[in-house]
Write a protein that holds these residues in place. Structure first.
Motif, PDB file in Angstrom:
ATOM      1  N   ARG A 197      14.515  32.612 -26.324  1.00 22.85           N
ATOM      2  CA  ARG A 197      13.623  32.516 -25.158  1.00 22.85           C
ATOM      3  C   ARG A 197      12.550  33.605 -25.192  1.00 22.85           C
ATOM      4  N   ALA A 198      12.935  34.779 -25.670  1.00 24.75           N
ATOM      5  CA  ALA A 198      11.982  35.893 -25.741  1.00 24.75           C
ATOM      6  C   ALA A 198      10.933  35.669 -26.818  1.00 24.75           C
ATOM      7  N   GLY A 199      11.203  34.744 -27.753  1.00 25.88           N
ATOM      8  CA  GLY A 199      10.157  34.422 -28.718  1.00 25.88           C
ATOM      9  C   GLY A 199      10.568  34.334 -30.177  1.00 25.88           C
ATOM     10  N   SER A 251       8.791  39.513 -27.393  1.00 24.74           N
ATOM     11  CA  SER A 251       7.879  38.642 -26.655  1.00 24.74           C
ATOM     12  C   SER A 251       6.419  38.996 -26.956  1.00 24.74           C
ATOM     13  N   ASP A 252       6.122  40.274 -26.980  1.00 30.46           N
ATOM     14  CA  ASP A 252       4.753  40.719 -27.328  1.00 30.46           C
ATOM     15  C   ASP A 252       4.369  40.254 -28.730  1.00 30.46           C
ATOM     16  N   LEU A 269      13.700  42.967 -26.311  1.00 26.99           N
ATOM     17  CA  LEU A 269      13.219  41.607 -26.052  1.00 26.99           C
ATOM     18  C   LEU A 269      11.762  41.618 -25.573  1.00 26.99           C
ATOM     19  N   ASP A 270      11.348  42.681 -24.917  1.00 22.90           N
ATOM     20  CA  ASP A 270       9.936  42.792 -24.509  1.00 22.90           C
ATOM     21  C   ASP A 270       9.029  42.887 -25.739  1.00 22.90           C
ATOM     22  N   THR A 285      14.687  26.022 -23.734  1.00 24.53           N
ATOM     23  CA  THR A 285      14.979  26.726 -24.986  1.00 24.53           C
ATOM     24  C   THR A 285      16.201  26.121 -25.636  1.00 24.53           C
ATOM     25  N   ARG A 303       5.614  37.841 -30.561  1.00 24.46           N
ATOM     26  CA  ARG A 303       5.453  36.372 -30.630  1.00 24.46           C
ATOM     27  C   ARG A 303       4.050  35.948 -30.169  1.00 24.46           C
ATOM     28  N   ALA A 304       3.572  36.623 -29.120  1.00 27.02           N
ATOM     29  CA  ALA A 304       2.250  36.273 -28.576  1.00 27.02           C
ATOM     30  C   ALA A 304       1.117  36.761 -29.475  1.00 27.02           C
TER      31      ALA A 304
END
Ligand code: PBG
Length: 329
Positions: free
Chosen positions: A307-309, A261-262, A257-258, A26, A264-265
């Protein structure tokens, strides 16, 4: 014999700074950072914000200088917030071409042109005397649909003033669609919408309330999301993308951050995260006490958000971080 010593040794990859740099997953670049800035109507000098040491409410003049610095530092953009002298029940200052935010947008756009994306917070809360993000119904609740009409007019006023990216932060249902349609109808098809798509009701906005002289009593829990909910963010984000959001944002960053991340995906559009006032203030306070290494904490925080997205980070550290990242001080 070989069984008593590990053959596989991840530490080999960490032995020197050069090896660590080679395998770093990252990176944080200044071009990914957006600096939020406050401009205060009538100010002739920058006014310090006590709960955000190092951050000020700018005068029109000092704002122009700050934005020139953002260009020189290679930042990704600036996000403007206005602090008006007068407020009213419907937040009319936000759509007034001579309102503080629109005047400042014009100043800044004239200063940087297309060299730096100039963004504007699109919300009523800085302009309403009750401090809510929308207009109120007779029973005191925030009236979603009456608010949408005001957001549409505000978007056009901001685009006309020179905003390249409007950032609706009020969490009204349907806000992105109404804003997109208003911009298109008024001849601003190239103005982008950065949707505060998953925005949580958060204690970490505390210092921001001082920064904008907020008059809010109570809270925003009927429109901002409940911190207990993770799936719900995906629903909010999907709606905003459907309505035409060019970029979506998760806010705050660190406690979510969770969610980041979700998101981003789940989407293909650029994803931003807002490293908010309380996140800034906590590090500033600890560093002032000598309890934490500020610069290291800043870089670790921004790296974690990337890093988390997050593709883009709104952070009050943007200029400091750019200096740290490019080796200057
Ligand atoms: C609403 C808005 C807020 C922030 C950005 N836009 C305040 C809120 O929703 O209560 C908070 C930003 C921060 O805390 O740094 N216009």
């Amino acid at each position: 014999m070989s069984g008593s010593f590990p053959a596989v040794r991840p530490r080999r990859l960490r032995r020197t700074p050069a090896l660590r740099r080679l395998v770093a997953e990252t990176a944080v670049r200044p071009s990914q950072l957006v600096l939020p800035v406050f401009v205060r109507e009538g100010a002739t000098e920058p006014v310090p914000i006590a709960s955000m040491p190092g951050v000020v409410q700018h005068s029109r003049d000092s704002l122009r200088k700050e934005v020139a610095q953002a260009v020189a530092a290679g930042l990704g953009g600036v996000m403007l917030f206005g602090v008006p002298e007068h407020k009213d029940a419907v937040g009319s200052g936000v759509e007034d071409p001579s309102g503080v935010l629109n005047v400042a947008l014009a100043d800044v756009a004239a200063e940087v042109g297309d060299e730096l994306p100039v963004m504007s917070d699109l919300c009523l809360d800085e302009f309403t005397d009750h401090g809510h993000c929308g207009v109120l119904a007779a029973d005191g609740s925030v009236d979603n649909d009456a608010t949408l009409a005001a957001y549409g007019r505000a978007a056009v006023a901001q685009a006309a003033a020179g905003s390249a990216v409007v950032g609706p932060s009020g969490m009204m249902d349907g806000q992105v669609g109404v804003i997109r349609a208003a911009l298109d109808a008024a001849g601003y098809p190239d103005t982008l919408v950065l949707a505060y798509a998953a925005k949580y009701a958060s204690a970490f906005y505390g210092p921001f309330r001082e920064a904008v002289g907020s008059s809010l009593r109570g809270d925003r829990r009927t429109y901002q999301q409940d911190g207990a909910n993770r799936r719900e963010a995906l629903r909010e984000v999907a709606l905003d993308v459907d309505e035409g959001a060019d970029m979506v944002m998760v806010k705050p960053a660190l406690a979510y951050l969770d969610v980041l991340s979700d998101v981003r995906a789940a989407v293909d559009v650029p994803v931003a995260a807002y490293n908010v006032s309380g996140e800034y203030a906590m590090v500033a306070a600890a560093a002032a006490n000598g309890w934490i290494d500020r610069d290291a904490a800043v870089l670790e925080t921004l790296t974690a958000i990337r890093r988390a997205g997050a593709d883009v980070i709104l952070t009050y550290w943007a200029l400091d971080a750019a200096r740290l990242l490019t080796g200057g001080r």
